[in-house]
Design a protein around this motif. Sequence first.
Motif, mmCIF file in Angstrom:
data_model
loop_
_atom_site.group_PDB
_atom_site.id
_atom_site.type_symbol
_atom_site.label_atom_id
_atom_site.label_comp_id
_atom_site.label_asym_id
_atom_site.label_seq_id
_atom_site.Cartn_x
_atom_site.Cartn_y
_atom_site.Cartn_z
ATOM 1 N N VAL A 52 -52.392 67.604 28.418
ATOM 2 C CA VAL A 52 -53.309 67.771 27.284
ATOM 3 C C VAL A 52 -53.142 66.603 26.318
ATOM 4 O O VAL A 52 -54.118 66.013 25.862
ATOM 5 C CB VAL A 52 -53.063 69.125 26.573
ATOM 6 N N GLU A 55 -54.512 63.319 27.820
ATOM 7 C CA GLU A 55 -55.971 63.311 27.821
ATOM 8 C C GLU A 55 -56.522 63.116 26.408
ATOM 9 O O GLU A 55 -57.469 62.366 26.192
ATOM 10 C CB GLU A 55 -56.493 64.619 28.421
ATOM 11 N N LEU A 56 -55.891 63.774 25.435
ATOM 12 C CA LEU A 56 -56.331 63.662 24.042
ATOM 13 C C LEU A 56 -56.244 62.227 23.551
ATOM 14 O O LEU A 56 -57.218 61.684 23.017
ATOM 15 C CB LEU A 56 -55.473 64.569 23.149
ATOM 16 N N THR A 59 -58.662 59.842 25.297
ATOM 17 C CA THR A 59 -60.017 60.020 24.756
ATOM 18 C C THR A 59 -60.136 59.394 23.372
ATOM 19 O O THR A 59 -61.149 58.751 23.064
ATOM 20 C CB THR A 59 -60.376 61.521 24.700
ATOM 21 N N SER A 80 -58.888 69.245 18.818
ATOM 22 C CA SER A 80 -59.044 68.688 20.165
ATOM 23 C C SER A 80 -58.036 69.298 21.129
ATOM 24 O O SER A 80 -58.385 69.651 22.260
ATOM 25 C CB SER A 80 -58.877 67.166 20.144
ATOM 26 N N ARG A 84 -58.935 71.671 24.415
ATOM 27 C CA ARG A 84 -58.434 71.354 25.757
ATOM 28 C C ARG A 84 -57.603 72.509 26.310
ATOM 29 O O ARG A 84 -57.688 72.839 27.485
ATOM 30 C CB ARG A 84 -57.611 70.065 25.724
ATOM 31 N N ASP A 87 -59.911 75.193 27.482
ATOM 32 C CA ASP A 87 -60.484 74.821 28.783
ATOM 33 C C ASP A 87 -59.517 75.149 29.918
ATOM 34 O O ASP A 87 -59.919 75.659 30.972
ATOM 35 C CB ASP A 87 -60.827 73.322 28.822
#
Length: 193
Positions: A52, A55-56, A59, A80, A84, A87
């Motif tokens: 997580v 990816e954060l 991004t 954010s 995630r 998800d």
Amino acid sequence: MDNYQGCTDSALLALIAEGDELAFAEVYRRYKGVLFLHARRILGNDEEGKDVLQELFTTLWTRRTSIDLKTNLCAYLYASVRNRVFDIIAHRKVEARYIASLAAFIEQGEYVTDQQVQEKELRELIEQEIALLPPKMREVFELSRKEELSYKEIADQLHISDKTVKKQVNNALHILREKLDTVFTSMACFLFF
């Protein structure tokens, strides 16, 4: 600016938008720990928490020129992470429904040809992905999952440490999870939607 530690979050974000990697590193340093703990606490899994976080921040960097904050950076990063995490939890639920549905079919003996073909294709796909793992990782993974040896037994057999065995198995599972993620999602969508 030489001293990024003294910068406000909004100043750092402006510098990041201009491509300043040191400003990005400062934001990462400030927030990585608390964001990781937040994700890990909810997910109950270190690896998923790290994913997580990675990816954060990936991004954040790739979208640095188009991020339009409606709030402060801290709130944006927490939101954010939360999104995630949601998800991942939703994906887990889809997988759990798929597994429960598959188990029900097995228990009730209600296999139909389509399901048998899909299961065979999935097994073949998993075997193909296992075959693509690095040789040492594949050997450790197969001894763990196919031969059902303990980490200690594998370590003794291959003359490596238990910690190395655990790391190899975890890395293999991470790689396989990433590669098979889209397959599980599409199969689950087929079954439930």
